[in-house]
Design a protein around this motif. Structure first.
Motif, PDB file in Angstrom:
ATOM      1  N   PHE A 175       0.945  -1.261   0.164  1.00 19.23           N
ATOM      2  CA  PHE A 175      -0.090   0.017  -0.030  1.00 19.23           C
ATOM      3  C   PHE A 175       0.819   1.269   0.218  1.00 19.23           C
ATOM      4  N   ALA A 176       0.629   2.070  -0.989  1.00 19.23           N
ATOM      5  CA  ALA A 176       1.232   3.688  -0.930  1.00 19.23           C
ATOM      6  C   ALA A 176       0.905   4.369   0.208  1.00 19.23           C
ATOM      7  N   ALA A 177      -0.347   4.191   0.795  1.00 20.20           N
ATOM      8  CA  ALA A 177      -0.500   4.747   2.097  1.00 20.20           C
ATOM      9  C   ALA A 177      -1.565   3.996   2.686  1.00 20.20           C
ATOM     10  N   ILE A 178      -1.762   4.014   4.004  1.00 19.71           N
ATOM     11  CA  ILE A 178      -2.774   3.381   5.109  1.00 19.71           C
ATOM     12  C   ILE A 178      -3.425   4.387   5.930  1.00 19.71           C
ATOM     13  N   THR A 179      -4.681   4.653   5.884  1.00 20.70           N
ATOM     14  CA  THR A 179      -5.299   5.652   6.500  1.00 20.70           C
ATOM     15  C   THR A 179      -6.742   5.173   7.140  1.00 20.70           C
ATOM     16  N   VAL A 180      -6.409   5.348   8.592  1.00 16.00           N
ATOM     17  CA  VAL A 180      -7.352   4.524   9.352  1.00 16.00           C
ATOM     18  C   VAL A 180      -7.970   5.333  10.355  1.00 16.00           C
ATOM     19  N   MET A 181      -9.190   4.935  10.662  1.00 11.46           N
ATOM     20  CA  MET A 181      -9.739   5.472  11.859  1.00 11.46           C
ATOM     21  C   MET A 181      -9.948   4.551  13.074  1.00 11.46           C
ATOM     22  N   ALA A 201       6.660  -0.869  21.999  1.00  5.89           N
ATOM     23  CA  ALA A 201       7.072  -1.703  20.876  1.00  5.89           C
ATOM     24  C   ALA A 201       6.193  -1.711  19.760  1.00  5.89           C
ATOM     25  N   PHE A 202       4.988  -1.342  19.643  1.00 10.67           N
ATOM     26  CA  PHE A 202       3.839  -1.271  18.580  1.00 10.67           C
ATOM     27  C   PHE A 202       4.361   0.174  17.975  1.00 10.67           C
ATOM     28  N   SER A 203       4.843   1.190  18.900  1.00 10.99           N
ATOM     29  CA  SER A 203       5.370   2.363  18.220  1.00 10.99           C
ATOM     30  C   SER A 203       6.370   2.446  17.206  1.00 10.99           C
ATOM     31  N   VAL A 204       7.419   1.465  17.690  1.00 12.77           N
ATOM     32  CA  VAL A 204       8.478   1.185  17.053  1.00 12.77           C
ATOM     33  C   VAL A 204       8.272   0.381  15.873  1.00 12.77           C
ATOM     34  N   PHE A 205       7.371  -0.540  15.777  1.00  8.95           N
ATOM     35  CA  PHE A 205       7.074  -1.318  14.528  1.00  8.95           C
ATOM     36  C   PHE A 205       6.314  -0.492  13.588  1.00  8.95           C
ATOM     37  N   CYS A 206       5.528   0.206  13.965  1.00  5.97           N
ATOM     38  CA  CYS A 206       4.823   1.373  13.013  1.00  5.97           C
ATOM     39  C   CYS A 206       5.633   2.299  12.391  1.00  5.97           C
ATOM     40  N   GLN A 207       6.591   2.739  13.376  1.00  6.41           N
ATOM     41  CA  GLN A 207       7.466   3.806  12.865  1.00  6.41           C
ATOM     42  C   GLN A 207       8.812   3.344  12.101  1.00  6.41           C
ATOM     43  N   TYR A 208       9.002   2.175  12.267  1.00  6.43           N
ATOM     44  CA  TYR A 208      10.165   1.344  11.537  1.00  6.43           C
ATOM     45  C   TYR A 208       9.717   1.235   9.915  1.00  6.43           C
ATOM     46  N   THR A 265       6.742   2.850   8.711  1.00  6.91           N
ATOM     47  CA  THR A 265       5.873   3.908   8.106  1.00  6.91           C
ATOM     48  C   THR A 265       6.328   5.180   8.715  1.00  6.91           C
ATOM     49  N   ALA A 266       6.030   6.385   8.183  1.00  2.00           N
ATOM     50  CA  ALA A 266       5.797   7.767   8.773  1.00  2.00           C
ATOM     51  C   ALA A 266       4.411   8.049   9.135  1.00  2.00           C
ATOM     52  N   LEU A 317      -5.719   8.372  11.460  1.00  2.00           N
ATOM     53  CA  LEU A 317      -4.440   8.297  11.216  1.00  2.00           C
ATOM     54  C   LEU A 317      -3.807   7.908   9.723  1.00  2.00           C
ATOM     55  N   ARG A 318      -2.917   8.612   9.236  1.00  2.00           N
ATOM     56  CA  ARG A 318      -2.276   8.178   7.773  1.00  2.00           C
ATOM     57  C   ARG A 318      -1.146   7.714   8.083  1.00  2.00           C
ATOM     58  N   MET A 319      -0.427   6.604   7.722  1.00  2.00           N
ATOM     59  CA  MET A 319       0.715   6.078   7.596  1.00  2.00           C
ATOM     60  C   MET A 319       1.448   5.708   6.350  1.00  2.00           C
ATOM     61  N   THR A 320       2.448   6.230   6.068  1.00  2.00           N
ATOM     62  CA  THR A 320       3.065   6.335   4.604  1.00  2.00           C
ATOM     63  C   THR A 320       4.252   5.608   4.924  1.00  2.00           C
ATOM     64  N   PRO A 321       4.392   4.500   3.945  1.00  2.00           N
ATOM     65  CA  PRO A 321       5.714   3.640   3.872  1.00  2.00           C
ATOM     66  C   PRO A 321       6.875   4.374   3.655  1.00  2.00           C
ATOM     67  N   ARG A 322       8.183   4.094   4.265  1.00  2.00           N
ATOM     68  CA  ARG A 322       9.397   4.707   3.870  1.00  2.00           C
ATOM     69  C   ARG A 322      10.236   3.884   4.240  1.00  2.00           C
ATOM     70  N   PRO A 323      11.546   4.216   3.605  1.00  2.00           N
ATOM     71  CA  PRO A 323      12.661   3.345   3.887  1.00  2.00           C
ATOM     72  C   PRO A 323      13.071   3.270   5.694  1.00  2.00           C
ATOM     73  N   ALA A 324      13.508   1.968   6.085  1.00  2.00           N
ATOM     74  CA  ALA A 324      13.613   1.753   7.503  1.00  2.00           C
ATOM     75  C   ALA A 324      14.587   2.769   8.022  1.00  2.00           C
ATOM     76  N   PRO A 325      14.293   3.494   9.204  1.00  2.00           N
ATOM     77  CA  PRO A 325      15.236   4.622   9.768  1.00  2.00           C
ATOM     78  C   PRO A 325      16.447   4.130  10.345  1.00  2.00           C
ATOM     79  N   ALA A 326      16.850   2.890  10.037  1.00  2.00           N
ATOM     80  CA  ALA A 326      18.028   2.031  10.558  1.00  2.00           C
ATOM     81  C   ALA A 326      18.284   0.910   9.946  1.00  2.00           C
ATOM     82  N   GLU A 327      19.730   0.696   9.948  1.00  2.00           N
ATOM     83  CA  GLU A 327      20.142  -0.290   9.027  1.00  2.00           C
ATOM     84  C   GLU A 327      19.935  -1.688  10.097  1.00  2.00           C
TER      85      GLU A 327
END
Length: 286
Positions: free
Chosen positions: A143-149, A169-176, A178-179, A202-212
Motif C-alpha cells: 500500500f502506498a498509504a494506509i489511512t485508518v480511523m 514496541a508497537f510504536s517502534v514497529f509502525c515507525q520502522y 511507516t511515517a 491516522l495516515r501511515m506512509t511507507p518509508r525506508p527503514a530509519p535504521a540499518e
C-alpha cells in the motif's frame, strides 16, 4: 440514500433485521463530514485502487468510490452483505468481498483486484482488531498509504516519541515501516451506538527503514524484549526476555559497544538506538 442520516440508518437496519454486534466492534457513522474527510485524507484518485476493511453500511465506501478508480471492501459480518448490496447499488467501481481481513492474503488480493492501479488502504477499523489489522496492512507491503480511523489512544501510541509514556514496541514497529501522522479526532457523538472513547484518523506512509537492520525478525525480538518490562533497564529487560539466547555479560557488552549508558531504559531509545544492540550481538544459529 444518506448513509449518515440517523433516521435513514435506523429504517435501513430495521428493514433488514440487523442488530449491532459488540463482539465485532460495530459503530456506524452519523456525521457525513467524517467519511468525507477520511476519504479525502486517503489520497484516493482515479489512478488508485482502495482496499477498505469493515465497510459497515458503506458511508466511507461511498465517499471512496467517488474518488478512486476501484474500491474493494472486505466485510466479515455476512448479515451486512444484503444491506451493502442495497446501499452500493449502481456503484460499478465497488466490490464487496466477504471475508476476514486477518485471514486474507492482502498482497494477493490487491494484485488481483487492482491491476494497473496504485493500491491504498483506508478503513474505519473495528476497535477489537485495531492492532492486528494495522500490522497485517503494513506487513502486506503493497500500500502506498494506509489511512485508518482507530481509538485515539492507539493512534497516540503509534505516533509516540521515545521517552513518552505512550511509546512502546508497537510504536517502534509502525515507525520502522511507516511515517505515521495523526490527522484529526472524531468524538463519540459521531457514531451509533456511541463508543466510550474518542477516535482519531491516522495516515501511515511507507518509508525506508530509519535504521540499518540485517535481520528484521531478530530486531523486533529485541524490541519486544526491550519494552517487556518498562521499569527495568535495557540490560535487565533483555537479560530477562532473551536469557536463552544471550548471557547477561553478552548483553552488557553489546550495550557498551553501542555507546549507550549502562542504566538506559528501552523506552528512551529511538529506532537507531534500539537497532544498535540488536546488530551488535546477533542471536546464535538455532
Amino acid at each position: 440514500m444518506d448513509l449518515c442520516d440517523i433516521q435513514q440508518i435506523k429504517a435501513l437496519l430495521s428493514r433488514h433485521g440487523f442488530h449491532f454486534s459488540k463482539s465485532m466492534g460495530q459503530n456506524f457513522l452519523v456525521e457525513d463530514w467524517v467519511p468525507r474527510d477520511i476519504a479525502e485524507a486517503s489520497g484516493a484518485s482515479p489512478s488508485c485502487g482502495v482496499l477498505e476493511v469493515g465497510p459497515g453500511i458503506g458511508p466511507l465506501t461511498q465517499e471512496l468510490s467517488r474518488r478512486a478508480g476501484r474500491v474493494v471492501s472486505v466485510e466479515l459480518d455476512r448479515s451486512l452483505l444484503p444491506i451493502l448490496s442495497e446501499t452500493m447499488a449502481g456503484r460499478e467501481n465497488v466490490e464487496i468481498v466477504p471475508g476476514d481481513i486477518l485471514k486474507t492474503d492482502l498482497a494477493a488480493l490487491t494484485a488481483e483486484k487492482f491491476p494497473g492501479l496504485t493500491p491504498l488502504a483506508c478503513a474505519n477499523l473495528p476497535y477489537n482488531i485495531t492492532s492486528p489489522a494495522i500490522t497485517a496492512l503494513i506487513q502486506a507491503g503493497v500500500f502506498a498509504a494506509i489511512t485508518v480511523m482507530i481509538q485515539r489512544e492507539v493512534a497516540l501510541r503509534i505516533c509516540a516519541r521515545p521517552g513518552t509514556p505512550d511509546y512502546g514496541a508497537f510504536s517502534v514497529f509502525c515507525q520502522y515501516h511507516t511515517a505515521p501522522e495523526l490527522l484529526f479526532e472524531v468524538p463519540p457523538s459521531c457514531f451509533i451506538p456511541a463508543p466510550k472513547v474518542t477516535s482519531a484518523v491516522l495516515r501511515m506512509t511507507p518509508r525506508p527503514a530509519p535504521a540499518e537492520v540485517d535481520d528484521e525478525a531478530h530486531f523486533f525480538r529485541v524490541v519486544r524484549a526491550a519494552f517487556a518490562q518498562r521499569r527495568k533497564t535495557l540490560a535487565n529487560s533483555l537479560t530477562s526476555s532473551l536469557s536463552g539466547l544471550y548471557t547477561k555479560e553478552d548483553i552488557q557488552e553489546a550495550i557498551r559497544i553501542c555507546g549507550l549508558a549502562p542504566d538506559v531504559r528501552g523506552e528512551r531509545l529511538g529506532i537507531p538506538e534500539v537497532a544498535a544492540p540488536a546488530t551488535a550481538r546477533r542471536a546464535p544459529p538455532q
